[in-house]
Motif scaffolding. Structure first.
Motif, mmCIF file in Angstrom:
data_model
loop_
_atom_site.group_PDB
_atom_site.id
_atom_site.type_symbol
_atom_site.label_atom_id
_atom_site.label_comp_id
_atom_site.label_asym_id
_atom_site.label_seq_id
_atom_site.Cartn_x
_atom_site.Cartn_y
_atom_site.Cartn_z
ATOM 1 N N TYR A 44 0.815 -1.220 0.000
ATOM 2 C CA TYR A 44 0.000 0.000 0.000
ATOM 3 C C TYR A 44 0.852 1.274 0.000
ATOM 4 O O TYR A 44 0.541 2.212 -0.744
ATOM 5 N N PRO A 45 1.918 1.337 0.786
ATOM 6 C CA PRO A 45 2.752 2.553 0.739
ATOM 7 C C PRO A 45 3.331 2.835 -0.650
ATOM 8 O O PRO A 45 3.520 3.999 -1.013
ATOM 9 N N LEU A 46 3.594 1.799 -1.421
ATOM 10 C CA LEU A 46 4.082 2.008 -2.791
ATOM 11 C C LEU A 46 3.026 2.718 -3.630
ATOM 12 O O LEU A 46 3.350 3.569 -4.464
ATOM 13 N N LEU A 47 1.774 2.365 -3.408
ATOM 14 C CA LEU A 47 0.677 3.002 -4.135
ATOM 15 C C LEU A 47 0.517 4.454 -3.690
ATOM 16 O O LEU A 47 0.350 5.349 -4.517
ATOM 17 N N GLU A 48 0.570 4.668 -2.385
ATOM 18 C CA GLU A 48 0.417 6.019 -1.833
ATOM 19 C C GLU A 48 1.489 6.973 -2.342
ATOM 20 O O GLU A 48 1.205 8.123 -2.646
ATOM 21 N N LYS A 49 2.713 6.473 -2.403
ATOM 22 C CA LYS A 49 3.846 7.318 -2.796
ATOM 23 C C LYS A 49 4.061 7.341 -4.306
ATOM 24 O O LYS A 49 5.019 7.947 -4.776
ATOM 25 N N ASP A 50 3.187 6.664 -5.040
ATOM 26 C CA ASP A 50 3.307 6.553 -6.495
ATOM 27 C C ASP A 50 4.668 5.969 -6.879
ATOM 28 O O ASP A 50 5.343 6.447 -7.784
ATOM 29 N N GLU A 51 5.058 4.916 -6.155
ATOM 30 C CA GLU A 51 6.338 4.247 -6.395
ATOM 31 C C GLU A 51 6.134 2.791 -6.808
ATOM 32 O O GLU A 51 7.019 1.959 -6.622
ATOM 33 N N LEU A 52 4.968 2.503 -7.366
ATOM 34 C CA LEU A 52 4.668 1.137 -7.759
ATOM 35 C C LEU A 52 5.564 0.715 -8.916
ATOM 36 O O LEU A 52 5.684 1.420 -9.910
ATOM 37 N N GLY A 53 6.190 -0.427 -8.759
ATOM 38 C CA GLY A 53 7.037 -0.999 -9.798
ATOM 39 C C GLY A 53 7.388 -2.424 -9.426
ATOM 40 O O GLY A 53 7.216 -2.847 -8.277
ATOM 41 N N ARG A 54 7.877 -3.158 -10.391
ATOM 42 C CA ARG A 54 8.209 -4.565 -10.164
ATOM 43 C C ARG A 54 9.206 -4.735 -9.014
ATOM 44 O O ARG A 54 9.034 -5.605 -8.166
ATOM 45 N N ALA A 55 10.226 -3.906 -8.974
ATOM 46 C CA ALA A 55 11.257 -4.063 -7.939
ATOM 47 C C ALA A 55 10.674 -3.906 -6.538
ATOM 48 O O ALA A 55 10.983 -4.695 -5.637
ATOM 49 N N GLY A 56 9.834 -2.916 -6.344
ATOM 50 C CA GLY A 56 9.236 -2.694 -5.032
ATOM 51 C C GLY A 56 8.290 -3.800 -4.628
ATOM 52 O O GLY A 56 8.270 -4.234 -3.467
ATOM 53 N N VAL A 57 7.506 -4.270 -5.581
ATOM 54 C CA VAL A 57 6.564 -5.357 -5.297
ATOM 55 C C VAL A 57 7.337 -6.644 -4.991
ATOM 56 O O VAL A 57 7.021 -7.356 -4.034
ATOM 57 N N GLU A 58 8.361 -6.920 -5.775
ATOM 58 C CA GLU A 58 9.154 -8.122 -5.516
ATOM 59 C C GLU A 58 9.870 -8.034 -4.170
ATOM 60 O O GLU A 58 9.997 -9.039 -3.471
ATOM 61 N N ALA A 59 10.303 -6.849 -3.784
ATOM 62 C CA ALA A 59 10.928 -6.681 -2.467
ATOM 63 C C ALA A 59 9.917 -6.967 -1.357
ATOM 64 O O ALA A 59 10.246 -7.618 -0.358
ATOM 65 N N ALA A 60 8.688 -6.500 -1.534
ATOM 66 C CA ALA A 60 7.637 -6.768 -0.545
ATOM 67 C C ALA A 60 7.339 -8.260 -0.470
ATOM 68 O O ALA A 60 7.164 -8.811 0.626
ATOM 69 N N LEU A 61 7.292 -8.913 -1.621
ATOM 70 C CA LEU A 61 7.042 -10.354 -1.649
ATOM 71 C C LEU A 61 8.193 -11.125 -1.005
ATOM 72 O O LEU A 61 7.973 -12.110 -0.299
ATOM 73 N N LYS A 62 9.395 -10.671 -1.249
ATOM 74 C CA LYS A 62 10.565 -11.343 -0.682
ATOM 75 C C LYS A 62 10.613 -11.173 0.833
ATOM 76 O O LYS A 62 11.085 -12.048 1.556
ATOM 77 N N ASP A 63 10.083 -10.059 1.309
ATOM 78 C CA ASP A 63 10.088 -9.748 2.739
ATOM 79 C C ASP A 63 9.099 -10.606 3.535
ATOM 80 O O ASP A 63 9.256 -10.774 4.734
ATOM 81 N N LEU A 64 8.091 -11.144 2.863
ATOM 82 C CA LEU A 64 7.089 -11.972 3.543
ATOM 83 C C LEU A 64 7.526 -13.427 3.532
ATOM 84 O O LEU A 64 7.797 -13.993 2.481
#
Length: 101
Positions: A44-64
């Motif tokens: 959600y913070p990626l969406l709020e900050k308009d920073e949505l991208g593959r790298a950020g999403v993959e980092a979030a997935l890797k963190d879980l």
């Protein structure tokens, strides 16, 4: 903009219904695995900050972490999702962002 619980819950519901882990050709949806809310909270913070991208999403997935075999083995959610599901998640997030931000 500060995220609120209803906004995260709405995003989590979409994620939980559409994104699944492939387990022996059986789909375990993230809602059933109780991973949809933690994932929504991370992206959600990626969406709020308009920073949505593959790298950020993959980092979030890797963190879980996903516990397998009663916790004997832990793998990242990124490793548990197929490439197709990661792409579907990115599309879902892009659509959510375009409708809500």
């Amino acid at each position: 903009m500060t995220s609120t619980t209803p906004e995260i819950e709405a995003l989590a519901a979409d994620i939980g219904e559409q994104i699944a882990i492939d387990v022996a050709k059986w789909n375990l949806f993230l809602a059933e695995a109780h991973l949809h809310i933690p994932l929504a909270e991370r992206v959600y913070p990626l969406l709020e900050k308009d920073e949505l991208g593959r790298a950020g999403v993959e980092a979030a997935l890797k963190d879980l972490s996903v516990a397998i075999g009663g916790g004997k083995v832990n793998i990242s959610l990124l490793d548990a999702l197929s490439s197709t599901m990661v792409n579907r998640l990115l599309t879902l997030l892009e659509e959510y962002q375009s409708k809500n931000f």
